[in-house]
Each structure stands twice: as structure tokens, then as C-alpha cells.
Design an enzyme around this catalytic site. Structure first.
Site, PDB file in Angstrom:
ATOM      1  N   ASP A 323      39.456  36.683  28.372  1.00  0.00           N
ATOM      2  CA  ASP A 323      40.844  37.065  28.218  1.00  0.00           C
ATOM      3  C   ASP A 323      41.679  35.794  28.099  1.00  0.00           C
ATOM      4  O   ASP A 323      41.450  34.827  28.820  1.00  0.00           O
ATOM      5  CB  ASP A 323      41.298  37.878  29.437  1.00  0.00           C
ATOM      6  CG  ASP A 323      42.723  38.348  29.295  1.00  0.00           C
ATOM      7  OD1 ASP A 323      42.972  39.198  28.434  1.00  0.00           O
ATOM      8  OD2 ASP A 323      43.586  37.857  30.043  1.00  0.00           O
ATOM      9  N   ASP A 599      41.698  43.804  32.637  1.00  0.00           N
ATOM     10  CA  ASP A 599      40.333  43.360  32.391  1.00  0.00           C
ATOM     11  C   ASP A 599      39.297  44.149  33.184  1.00  0.00           C
ATOM     12  O   ASP A 599      38.109  44.067  32.906  1.00  0.00           O
ATOM     13  CB  ASP A 599      40.185  41.877  32.776  1.00  0.00           C
ATOM     14  CG  ASP A 599      41.072  40.988  31.943  1.00  0.00           C
ATOM     15  OD1 ASP A 599      41.203  41.248  30.744  1.00  0.00           O
ATOM     16  OD2 ASP A 599      41.641  40.030  32.503  1.00  0.00           O
TER      17      ASP A 599
END
Length: 857
Positions: A323, A599
């Protein structure tokens, strides 16, 4: 605060205390059903259910049934030692996670019965009116009913580091998705960076956006690792083989020796010896201790292991999904470029000299257009840069007083501050905002705007967030009601970016060298994602798919397309999960790093989830297999290195164990089929050999350093087995050569007229020497045993010295020699046995020397 001035308590009365209490009882607390901390008993229960521990307990029980309590107690002692190590490691992990959690519930300011009340965030209910101000955490999902200049950091949900503007809506009843400017929805866990407002709560607890992600997590089950599956197969194979061989030896021995009671008793003794020889109880000990010690070693690099088998799996990772925000970048805005209206550029991030004088006014008025103690990360960037370059100059105005603020609005994406100098009483006006909005404030003619547009577009293509800064002239009092009534002069543009972590480019290079593909998954815009991709060294930063494009792709198209894509931009949490699942379907071993709530589903679905411990959320940490406590992306490279080292060392240890058990089993089995042969190995010999084998496989190989090329080779194949054909073949070949040599020594001794005890003594010496030689050659499959002697490993010398000492005692001390059924040694016989044992591995050493020459040709 600002909200106190603009929203009075009697404007809206909110719920009554009775209504709030009833809704709290009916709908539950405003908290997520988090996973409970595991107790020591629960951890122990999980440990004993592992196949490796079942094998240990089964072997110990077998020894008890066969009447060998010492071996049984020794083996069961291993069970408790290894269980203790595992429980201590798991409890340390749980305590560290508990320390990372924020145990205090955030507070919320609500309006009930027309009065403001500060309550615990977990007590907020649907329908509550919550007062929001700069620096507050939004306690639940809701709609902004009233507000002034409210901006919210939603990076935990969207991955976008820049705050988004919120626009009040008196009538809206539906929550939108996170992300995007000028929407009325606010979401639980997000941070108010500017402005103030009043929100009506529409969803709490598991019904919030964070709660919806939590429900997605509950549907995901972690997969068994390859190591766990192979361990299960090993348990079944060894149990079946050991039982059949044991029964075979008992029957064959008794029948080939007349079938008398004494023959059956000796047959049971032979079966017991073979059972001890063929049940390599070291294997499950190796698997557990190596992973437990690996977790301990990696913790010294500030990486917390929540699931120990993931360490081994990490060594096989082929794709690392990362990410962007907070993982590759620092999750803070910095000013990367100052651009004057004429076009001159100054880059503070690379500058070593002072700020040129002509840029002072641009930075000065950018600071004046920001708050003194800002929460907004972009305003904080102005303040930080001013502290660096303008400290001690006349361009910082601490004594000045803020006369009036003209906040940002949907109609005009710019903010203006009017400051008064208390000494002279003069007024200064500073404005900053979107370039087109500030250009409008400056009343620039179309031709001038056309000249500036390419500059702004170029900065945007490079991934920067661009703000324009202007200086205004204040008219005589009273101050005008709108910003357009000032006469502004455009000073220039400021390009801001979320900078990458300094260690990331090197870590990405090492991943590429190790054959690991890095894929960036972010909720940010494509231009920003491409810019970050180029900075960190992605080989093809233009290989990009956006969220809307991904929605139009079928699962099969996505599985085929992910092979060439390095960046996914403008994606939402469900899409991150889908990307990870597509990579898995394409045959990749996926590691996913991240720190936000968005996430968490992908972290849990990946083969290895790696969460950030400092900036990361509890949801992300509890979904992950590994937690980087220092949030350093480069630690993932060290974790990969350690994962590969652990797998290599486990393989070396297992190969050694299998190799040494071939001659032990052979020497126990072969005499059974020859009626005039004595038993070569007795239980005491097996126990002596185990005193060498056990510390060798659990200490020597565990402490072995990584091979020099460990991060220069591609990941091992997804279906490459720990006990694969090549490894088993080499191991069996090593064992068969040792068996052939030591049997040769035994036959030579009998042919030379030596007694049975003398032949047994020579054979045992050659077997012990061959055992030590196997340890030395299996320390590395690339470097020779002599070369490995220069590689420090203190345990090698301790085990070798101990083996030599006890072997000498067994040969020369009369009572000990009698226990081992040896005859007094002869010098020439011992020399022959020593040389024969050492030569058992010569062929493998020669192979190490030939293989590099063959590769070069």
C-alpha cells in the site's frame, strides 16, 4: 472552538438520554467485535494439535509401550521443552500486540436533551448529534448537518494522504463511500484536520465502514502453509513405515532363528532397536524449533511474528503487494517545489543552501494563509518549511494577530487570512488554494492563465498536489464579506507530495534481485501512483490499472492481467482483496504489506500479511502474519532473507537426519536376515548417536548463516517440497554410501578374524565419524566442508568435541566399554575405522567442486 461559535446547543436538541440508553441496549456498543487475546492454555491447545507434536507424543507413547521408559521420557521431555518455547514466543507476541493497542476509548462530544455532553466513544448511538472540531476522531459514521471549512483525513479507509473537504447536507439520509471532496458523509476512525461541524450518526459499531471491513475479514480463513501440509504427510508416512518395519523385524528374526521363546525375545529387542532407528523424532523438533528461533531472531530486527509458519512461507514469496500511503511513503505532506509566477523553481527537498531571497515572499504568504498550529498536513508542511528556511528572518510574523479567516468553500476552493500587525496596525492578506481558484481571485486575464496552465499540469502529472499562493491588499475597514473584494497578486505555486521512505528504493532493488515482483496498490490518483512508482524504482511504472477498469474485468481477465501490472490506482478495499485473490489464482505466493483499515481484508487473504505496527491500525495488525514494529519497509527484505535462510537450514537439517538414519536403520535391519550375524547396534548405541544427532539438527543447522547468494536467486517454486525428490535423493544417497562403508568395515573385521565385539566397536567408530562428516558437508551444498570450517558456528565444535570425548570414553574405559559391548581397541583397527568414516562423504565434496566448473562451461 470554532464550532462553539457557529452551532449553539439549542439549535438542535439531539436525542434524550432515555432514547440513547434504549438504542444502546438494542443495537449494542459502538465498538468492533475484535479478536480476543489468546490465553496460555489456548496457545498450548493450538500447539499440541500440530502434527509435529502429535508425532512426538506418538513416538514417546510407542517407547513406553515397548518398555523403554528412558527414551520415552527423553522424547516426551522434548515435547514440553518445545511447547514451552512456542508458548513463550506466542505470549510475547500477544503482549506486544496488547501494548500496541489503544486501550482507552476515544471521547466524543454529543448533544443530548439540548445539552453538550462528553461521553466515551463506545457509548455513541445511532441518531446522536456529534460536535466535531479540529483534531477530533469521528466516533461513528454519519452525515454532516452543519459545518464550516470541515476537512477530514480519510487515509485509513481510502489510502489518500490528503484530507478531503466535507459539505453539510441538512436532508441527506444515505452514506456515500469514503473519498472525494464536497460530500456530507463522515466515517468512524477518520481525523478532522480543519474546521468544525455537527454530524448526525447513522451507523455505529459493526455497521460502520470499518465494521463492514471487519465482516469481510471474518469470512476469510488462513490457508495451511506448504510446510504444515508436508509435516502432516511426513507424520503419516513415518508412522506407517515404522510400524511395518518393526513388525517385520520381530517376525523375521524369530523365524530365522528357530522360533524359540529366546528368539522371539531377541526379535522384540531387534524390533525395538529398529523402531528407535527409523523414527526420526528430530524432524518435528527441527520444524518447530527452527520456526520459533526464527521468530525470535526476526524480532531482534523489530519484526513481530504472529504466525510462525509465515516466516518459512515468506521465503517463497513471488509478489509483494504494498500500500502506498504510510508504507512506501511517510504519510505526511512535504513541500517539494516552490515555483514563482515567472517560472523559477526551487526544490527544498534536495537543497543544501539557503532559500533564495526571491522565494521568501512565496513561502511567507503560504505560511500566513495557514493556521499557526495546524492539523492539516499541507498547512503543517508550510510551517515546517518556514521553520527550516525563514527562522530568524523578518518573514515570520509571530506577533501578528489573525483579524479574519475566509474559509474554503465549494464555490471557491481557496482560503484567505487577514493579519494585523499590532505595532503599526497595518493589515496583510494571504490566500492559498487551488490554482484556478487563486487565479480567479487575482483576476488574471485568460492569456495569462493559459501561460500558467502548462506549469500546473506538468506538476500534476508528476504526482504533486499543487496550491497557488497570493498576496492581497486590504481595503479600509470594514473588511469585505468575500475574498473577491480584495486585490490579489499571484506569487507562485507550491508543489506538495507525500515523500517516500528513504529506505524504500534500496529495498525494492533487493526485492527485484531476489526475484520478487513489487506491486503497488493504492487509493490515490494514477499520476501520483506513477510518480511514486518511478521514485521507488518500479521497472515499469506505466503498467497500471485503475479501480474503474478493474471493475469492468472478469476474474479470469484479472488473473491473466495481473502478471504484467505493477500499479493499481484508485482502488477500494474490496478491490484490494480481489487483486490479492487474482494473484493467488495466477499461481503467485503473495505477501501484502499495509497499515490501514482498508488493507486488513487483503492482509488476511494473502499468503503472508505484513502490517505496520507504529502507524498501523489494530484491525490491520490482527489480520497480519507479521508486524513491522518500526514501520520500516526495508525490514520486509530482512524478513524475506530470514525466511529463505530458515527454509534452507530446515532442509539441510532434514537431509542430514534422513541421511544418518539410513545407516542406523540399515545396521539394525541387515543382521536380522543373516542368522550368524550378531546385532551390530543395540539401544545404547542408538541413544549415544541421538546425543550427537539431536543437538546437531536443532543447534548447528539452526545457527547456520545464510548462503551468500540467498538474495540473488529467484524464490523457490510454489510446489517445491521441503522433502522434494532432489533433496530426498541426495539424502538417501549420502546415507547409502555411509551404510555401504560401515558395513564394509564390519565385514572386513569379521573376515580378519576379529571378535563380534571388536567388529562392533570398529563399525561404531566409523559410523560416528561418518555422522560428524555428514554434519560438516551438509552445512552448505555450495561450499566445501573445509571452506565451511572458516564460517563461525560455535556449536559445530562443541558437538564434534563432545562426540570425540564420549567415543574415546566408550573405547578405553572398561566399564563403559562393557556397556557398549566393545572389545579393547587396536590402533590399526581404529585408524582404519576413522579413515573409512571420513571418506564416506568424499564423493559429495567432489560434486561441490565439479558443479561450478560444469556451470561455467
Amino acid at each position: 472552538m470554532g464550532c462553539a461559535r457557529m452551532i449553539q446547543a439549542n439549535d438542535m436538541t439531539g436525542l434524550s438520554e432515555q432514547e440513547a440508553a434504549e438504542r444502546l441496549r438494542a443495537e449494542g456498543l459502538n465498538e468492533l467485535p475484535g479478536s480476543r487475546s489468546r490465553s496460555s492454555f489456548r496457545i498450548a491447545l493450538e500447539v499440541v494439535r500440530e502434527p509435529m507434536f502429535l508425532l512426538l507424543v506418538g513416538c514417546g507413547t510407542l517407547y513406553l509401550m515397548l518398555g523403554e521408559p528412558r527414551e520415552a521420557l527423553l522424547l516426551l521431555g522434548f515435547v514440553f521443552v518445545v511447547m514451552g518455547i512456542t508458548i513463550v514466543q506466542e505470549r510475547r507476541t500477544e503482549r506486544a500486540l496488547e501494548a500496541l493497542r489503544d486501550l482507552s476509548s476515544p471521547r466524543a462530544l454529543v448533544i443530548r436533551d439540548g445539552q453538550r455532553r462528553r461521553i466515551a466513544g463506545r457509548e455513541v448511538v445511532r441518531g446522536d448529534l456529534v460536535v466535531l472540531a479540529e483534531g477530533d476522531r469521528v466516533p461513528a459514521d454519519g452525515i454532516l448537518r452543519r459545518g464550516t471549512g470541515l476537512s477530514v483525513d480519510e487515509s485509513l479507509l481510502t489510502g489518500e494522504s490528503a484530507p478531503v473537504r466535507k459539505e453539510p447536507s441538512p436532508a441527506a439520509r444515505e452514506l456515500s463511500r469514503p473519498g472525494g471532496d464536497d460530500l456530507p458523509a463522515v466515517f468512524s476512525g477518520t481525523l478532522v484536520t480543519a474546521g468544525s461541524g455537527l454530524a448526525e450518526i447513522l451507523a455505529t459499531g459493526a455497521r460502520t465502514e470499518i465494521g463492514r471491513i471487519g465482516r469481510a475479514l471474518q469470512k476469510l480463513e488462513p490457508e495451511q502453509t506448504l510446510l504444515q501440509r508436508e509435516t502432516g504427510r511426513l507424520v503419516r508416512a513415518l508412522a506407517l513405515a515404522g510400524l511395518l518395519l518393526c513388525l517385520l523385524v520381530v517376525v523375521v528374526y524369530a523365524l530365522t532363528r528357530g522360533g524359540s521363546l529366546e528368539a522371539w525375545q531377541r526379535g522384540v529387542l531387534a524390533g525395538l532397536t529398529l523402531a528407535m532407528a527409523t523414527l526420526p523424532e528430530e524432524s518435528p523438533v527441527v520444524l518447530t524449533i527452527f520456526l520459533a528461533m526464527g521468530a525470535w531472531r526476526i524480532s531482534r530486527s523489530r519484526v513481530l511474528t504472529r504466525r510462525m509458519p509465515a516466516i518459512e512461507t515468506l521465503g517463497a514469496a513471488t509478489v509483494l503487494c504494498v500500500d502506498k500511503t504510510g508504507t512506501l511513503t511517510q504519510n505526511r505532506m512535504t513541500i517539494s517545489k516552490l515555483v514563482l509566477a515567472p517560472g523559477d523553481v526551487f526544490e527544498p527537498t534536495t537543497a543544501t543552501a539557503a532559500l533564495p531571497e526571491e522565494f521568501h515572499q512565496l513561502l511567507e504568504f503560504g505560511i500566513l494563509a495557514s493556521r499557526r498550529d495546524p492539523f492539516d498536513p499541507m498547512e503543517q508542511a508550510f510551517v515546517d518549511l518556514g521553520a527550516r528556511f525563514l527562522e530568524g528572518t523578518e518573514h515570520l510574523h509571530e506577533p501578528w494577530l489573525l483579524e479574519r479567516e475566509y474559509p474554503l468553500s465549494r464555490e471557491l476552493l481557496a482560503v484567505s487570512h487577514v493579519w494585523r500587525d499590532p505595532d503599526s496596525g497595518s493589515l496583510e492578506v494571504a490566500a492559498k488554494g487551488a490554482p484556478e481558484a487563486v487565479a480567479d481571485l487575482c483576476h488574471l486575464p485568460p492569456a495569462r492563465m493559459a501561460e500558467l496552465a502548462p506549469q500546473v499540469r506538468a506538476l500534476g502529472r508528476d504526482g504533486y498536489r499543487v496550491l497557488a499562493v497570493a498576496r492581497g491588499v486590504a481595503p479600509p475597514r470594514p473588511l469585505p464579506s468575500g475574498q473577491h473584494d480584495f486585490n490579489f497578486e499571484l506569487l507562485g505555486f507550491v508543489a506538495l507530495a507525500d515523500p517516500i521512505r528513504p529506505s524504500v528504493p534500496q529495498a525494492v532493488r533487493e526485492c527485484h534481485e531476489a526475484g520478487i515482483r513489487v506491486v503497488m496498490i493504492t487509493g490515490d490518483y494514477p499520476a501520483t501512483a506513477e510518480s511514486i512508482g518511478r521514485q521507488i524504482g518500479l521497472t515499469d511504472a506505466h503498467a497500471l490499472i485503475t479501480g474503474p477498469e478493474l471493475d469492468r474485468m472478469s476474474d479470469a481477465e484479472l488473473a491473466a492481467g495481473v502478471q504484467d501490472v505493477q500499479i493499481f490506482a484508485r482502488v477500494v478495499p474490496e478491490q484490494k482483496l480481489r487483486i490479492v485473490q487474482a494473484l493467488k489464482a495466477a499461481g503467485e505466493v503473495v505477501a501484502m504489506t499495509g497499515d490501514g483499515v482498508n488493507d486488513a481484508p487483503a492482509l488476511k487473504a494473502a499468503h503472508i500479511g505484513v502490517a505496520m505496527g507504529g502507524r498501523g491500525t489494530d484491525v490491520a495488525r490482527e489480520s497480519a502474519s507479521l508486524v513491522l514494529l518500526d514501520d520500516d519497509f526495508s525490514s520486509i527484505v530482512e524478513a524475506v532473507r530470514l525466511g529463505r535462510r530458515i527454509f534452507d537450514n530446515i532442509r539441510k537439517a532434514i537431509i542430514y537426519i534422513m541421511a544418518i538414519h539410513v545407516p542406523i536403520a540399515g545396521l539394525s535391519l541387515v543382521p536380522v536376515f543373516f542368522g550368524d550375524w550378531p546385532l551390530i547396534l543395540l539401544p545404547i548405541h542408538i541413544v549415544f548417536l541421538e546425543l550427537i544427532i539431536d543437538p546437531s539438527c536443532t543447534m548447528i543447522f539452526e545457527a547456520e548463516q545464510a548462503e551468500p547468494d540467498i538474495m540473488k536467486r529467484p524464490p523457490r517454486g510454489r510446489n517445491e517440497h521441503l522433502f522434494g525428490t532432489r533433496a530426498v535423493s541426495v539424502s538417501v544417497m549420502q546415507g547409502l554410501v555411509v551404510l555401504a562403508v560401515v558395513l564394509g568395515v564390519f565385514l572386513w573385521a569379521r573376515h580378519a578374524g576379529r571378535s563380534d565385539d571388536a567388529a562392533r566397536g570398529m563399525t561404531f567408530v566409523s559410523l560416528v565419524v561418518a555422522n560428524v562428516a555428514l554434519i560438516l558437508v551438509n552445512r552448505s551444498w555450495h561450499r566445501t566442508g573445509l571452506a565451511m570450517l572458516r564460517v563461525p558456528n560455535r556449536t559445530v565444535w562443541l558437538v564434534t568435541g563432545g562426540a570425540a570425548l564420549f567415543l574415546t570414553l566408550a573405547q578405553v574405559v572398561g566399564p563403559v566399554r562393557a556397556m557398549f559391548r566393545f572389545a579393547p581397541p587396536r590402533g590399526d583397527d581404529m585408524l582404519l575405522a576413522l579413515v573409512a568414516g571420513a571418506l564416506t562423504v568424499a564423493w559429495f565434496e567432489l560434486l561441490k567442486l565439479i558443479r561450478p566448473l560444469h556451470r561455467q562451461r
